[in-house]
Design a protein around this motif. Structure first.
Motif, PDB file in Angstrom:
ATOM      1  N   ARG A   1       0.888  -1.251  -0.198  1.00  0.00           N
ATOM      2  CA  ARG A   1      -0.096  -0.039  -0.046  1.00  0.00           C
ATOM      3  C   ARG A   1       1.174   1.359  -0.200  1.00  0.00           C
ATOM      4  N   ILE A   2       0.429   1.891  -0.509  1.00  0.00           N
ATOM      5  CA  ILE A   2       1.127   3.633  -1.191  1.00  0.00           C
ATOM      6  C   ILE A   2       0.405   4.241  -0.455  1.00  0.00           C
ATOM      7  N   LEU A   3       1.013   5.133   0.887  1.00  0.00           N
ATOM      8  CA  LEU A   3       0.239   6.089   1.628  1.00  0.00           C
ATOM      9  C   LEU A   3       1.326   7.670   1.392  1.00  0.00           C
ATOM     10  N   PHE A   4       0.670   8.921   0.745  1.00  0.00           N
ATOM     11  CA  PHE A   4       1.014   9.673   0.374  1.00  0.00           C
ATOM     12  C   PHE A   4       0.786  11.197   1.508  1.00  0.00           C
TER      13      PHE A   4
ATOM     14  N   THR B   1      -3.033   3.212  16.892  1.00  0.00           N
ATOM     15  CA  THR B   1      -2.643   2.368  15.773  1.00  0.00           C
ATOM     16  C   THR B   1      -1.164   2.140  15.231  1.00  0.00           C
ATOM     17  N   PRO B   2      -0.027   1.641  16.466  1.00  0.00           N
ATOM     18  CA  PRO B   2       1.186   2.200  15.931  1.00  0.00           C
ATOM     19  C   PRO B   2       0.934   0.929  14.763  1.00  0.00           C
ATOM     20  N   LEU B   3       2.332   1.227  13.845  1.00  0.00           N
ATOM     21  CA  LEU B   3       2.327   0.828  12.224  1.00  0.00           C
ATOM     22  C   LEU B   3       3.221  -0.926  12.913  1.00  0.00           C
ATOM     23  N   PRO B   4       3.328  -1.468  12.384  1.00  0.00           N
ATOM     24  CA  PRO B   4       4.149  -3.073  12.481  1.00  0.00           C
ATOM     25  C   PRO B   4       5.120  -2.684  12.437  1.00  0.00           C
ATOM     26  N   LYS B   5       6.652  -3.645  13.082  1.00  0.00           N
ATOM     27  CA  LYS B   5       7.608  -3.600  12.758  1.00  0.00           C
ATOM     28  C   LYS B   5       8.098  -3.976  11.637  1.00  0.00           C
ATOM     29  N   GLU B   6       7.433  -4.711  11.050  1.00  0.00           N
ATOM     30  CA  GLU B   6       7.807  -5.454   9.427  1.00  0.00           C
ATOM     31  C   GLU B   6       6.754  -5.065   8.138  1.00  0.00           C
ATOM     32  N   GLY B   7       7.769  -4.545   7.258  1.00  0.00           N
ATOM     33  CA  GLY B   7       6.362  -4.060   5.868  1.00  0.00           C
ATOM     34  C   GLY B   7       6.288  -2.903   6.264  1.00  0.00           C
ATOM     35  N   VAL B   8       6.741  -2.238   6.853  1.00  0.00           N
ATOM     36  CA  VAL B   8       6.909  -0.395   6.327  1.00  0.00           C
ATOM     37  C   VAL B   8       8.372  -0.115   6.376  1.00  0.00           C
ATOM     38  N   GLU B   9       8.177   0.879   4.933  1.00  0.00           N
ATOM     39  CA  GLU B   9       9.501   1.433   4.661  1.00  0.00           C
ATOM     40  C   GLU B   9       8.276   3.226   4.855  1.00  0.00           C
ATOM     41  N   VAL B  10       8.953   3.804   4.659  1.00  0.00           N
ATOM     42  CA  VAL B  10       8.606   4.432   5.675  1.00  0.00           C
ATOM     43  C   VAL B  10       9.639   5.854   4.792  1.00  0.00           C
TER      44      VAL B  10
ATOM     45  N   SER C   1      -3.313  12.212  13.707  1.00  0.00           N
ATOM     46  CA  SER C   1      -2.534  11.717  14.553  1.00  0.00           C
ATOM     47  C   SER C   1      -3.253  11.843  16.005  1.00  0.00           C
ATOM     48  N   ALA C   2      -2.866  13.705  15.872  1.00  0.00           N
ATOM     49  CA  ALA C   2      -3.729  14.569  17.004  1.00  0.00           C
ATOM     50  C   ALA C   2      -5.086  14.007  17.276  1.00  0.00           C
ATOM     51  N   ARG C   3      -5.912  13.471  16.363  1.00  0.00           N
ATOM     52  CA  ARG C   3      -7.462  14.388  16.295  1.00  0.00           C
ATOM     53  C   ARG C   3      -7.575  12.444  16.708  1.00  0.00           C
ATOM     54  N   LYS C   4      -6.648  11.207  16.594  1.00  0.00           N
ATOM     55  CA  LYS C   4      -6.756   9.487  16.710  1.00  0.00           C
ATOM     56  C   LYS C   4      -7.819   9.631  15.675  1.00  0.00           C
ATOM     57  N   ASP C   5      -7.575   9.975  14.431  1.00  0.00           N
ATOM     58  CA  ASP C   5      -8.906   9.838  13.528  1.00  0.00           C
ATOM     59  C   ASP C   5      -8.505   7.743  13.232  1.00  0.00           C
ATOM     60  N   PRO C   6      -9.313   6.910  13.056  1.00  0.00           N
ATOM     61  CA  PRO C   6      -9.389   5.948  13.135  1.00  0.00           C
ATOM     62  C   PRO C   6      -9.269   4.895  11.886  1.00  0.00           C
ATOM     63  N   ALA C   7      -9.015   6.428  10.773  1.00  0.00           N
ATOM     64  CA  ALA C   7      -8.703   5.927   9.378  1.00  0.00           C
ATOM     65  C   ALA C   7      -7.185   5.741   9.300  1.00  0.00           C
ATOM     66  N   LEU C   8      -5.967   6.132  10.335  1.00  0.00           N
ATOM     67  CA  LEU C   8      -4.803   5.742  10.753  1.00  0.00           C
ATOM     68  C   LEU C   8      -5.070   4.156  10.570  1.00  0.00           C
ATOM     69  N   GLN C   9      -6.033   3.292  10.743  1.00  0.00           N
ATOM     70  CA  GLN C   9      -6.145   1.616  11.390  1.00  0.00           C
ATOM     71  C   GLN C   9      -5.433   1.560   9.762  1.00  0.00           C
ATOM     72  N   LYS C  10      -6.761   1.995   9.225  1.00  0.00           N
ATOM     73  CA  LYS C  10      -7.121   1.233   7.434  1.00  0.00           C
ATOM     74  C   LYS C  10      -5.937   1.910   6.946  1.00  0.00           C
ATOM     75  N   LEU C  11      -4.675   3.144   6.959  1.00  0.00           N
ATOM     76  CA  LEU C  11      -3.653   3.050   6.238  1.00  0.00           C
ATOM     77  C   LEU C  11      -2.101   2.843   6.597  1.00  0.00           C
ATOM     78  N   SER C  12      -2.266   2.206   7.883  1.00  0.00           N
ATOM     79  CA  SER C  12      -0.937   1.569   8.802  1.00  0.00           C
ATOM     80  C   SER C  12      -1.043  -0.289   7.604  1.00  0.00           C
ATOM     81  N   GLY C  13      -1.715   0.008   6.900  1.00  0.00           N
ATOM     82  CA  GLY C  13      -1.990  -1.500   5.978  1.00  0.00           C
ATOM     83  C   GLY C  13      -2.362  -2.318   5.866  1.00  0.00           C
ATOM     84  N   GLY C  14      -3.095  -2.445   7.366  1.00  0.00           N
ATOM     85  CA  GLY C  14      -3.757  -3.341   7.597  1.00  0.00           C
ATOM     86  C   GLY C  14      -3.008  -5.128   8.003  1.00  0.00           C
TER      87      GLY C  14
END
Length: 119
Positions: free
Chosen positions: A8-11, A85-94, A49-62
């Motif tokens: 998944r790509i997130l900009f 909604t912490p990002l997983p340790k593996e499979g994430v590239e920032v 993040s400040a608003r704790k937007d629930p969309a971050l869960q989906k955007l984190s790669g699921g």
């Protein structure tokens, strides 16, 4: 055998803090649009993040791989963590648009899975 799925790509447009150079953001976004590859674009991960937007869960790669064009990797990971909604340790590239050239960021975002990145 199944081919690996594309990450998944997130900009992040970093709209509020405006710490990413405008020309870099514009070039990365333009190249993503021209590529025809599906991606998610958000106005500002800091605000979400400040608003704790629930969309971050989906955007984190699921649970799948995700490549994020934003700013400092440690800051991006912290933003997701702070929102619960912490990002997983593996499979994430920032990819850091604050310090990397637009071409380098786009190259990594669009790099095919399983293929070694160009030097």
């Amino acid at each position: 055998m199944n081919a690996p799925t594309s990450p998944r790509i997130l900009f992040c447009n970093c709209s509020y803090a405006q710490v990413v150079p405008k020309d870099v953001k514009a070039e990365v976004l333009r190249k993503l649009c021209e590529s025809g590859v599906a991606f998610d674009a958000v106005a500002d991960l800091c605000d979400m993040s400040a608003r704790k937007d629930p969309a971050l869960q989906k955007l984190s790669g699921g649970g799948g791989a995700v490549r994020i064009a934003a700013c400092y990797p440690r800051a991006v990971r912290w933003l997701f963590h702070a929102a619960g909604t912490p990002l997983p340790k593996e499979g994430v590239e920032v990819l850091n648009m604050r310090e990397e050239a637009a071409g380098a960021v786009v190259g990594r975002l669009l790099d095919a899975p399983g293929k070694e990145a160009a030097p």
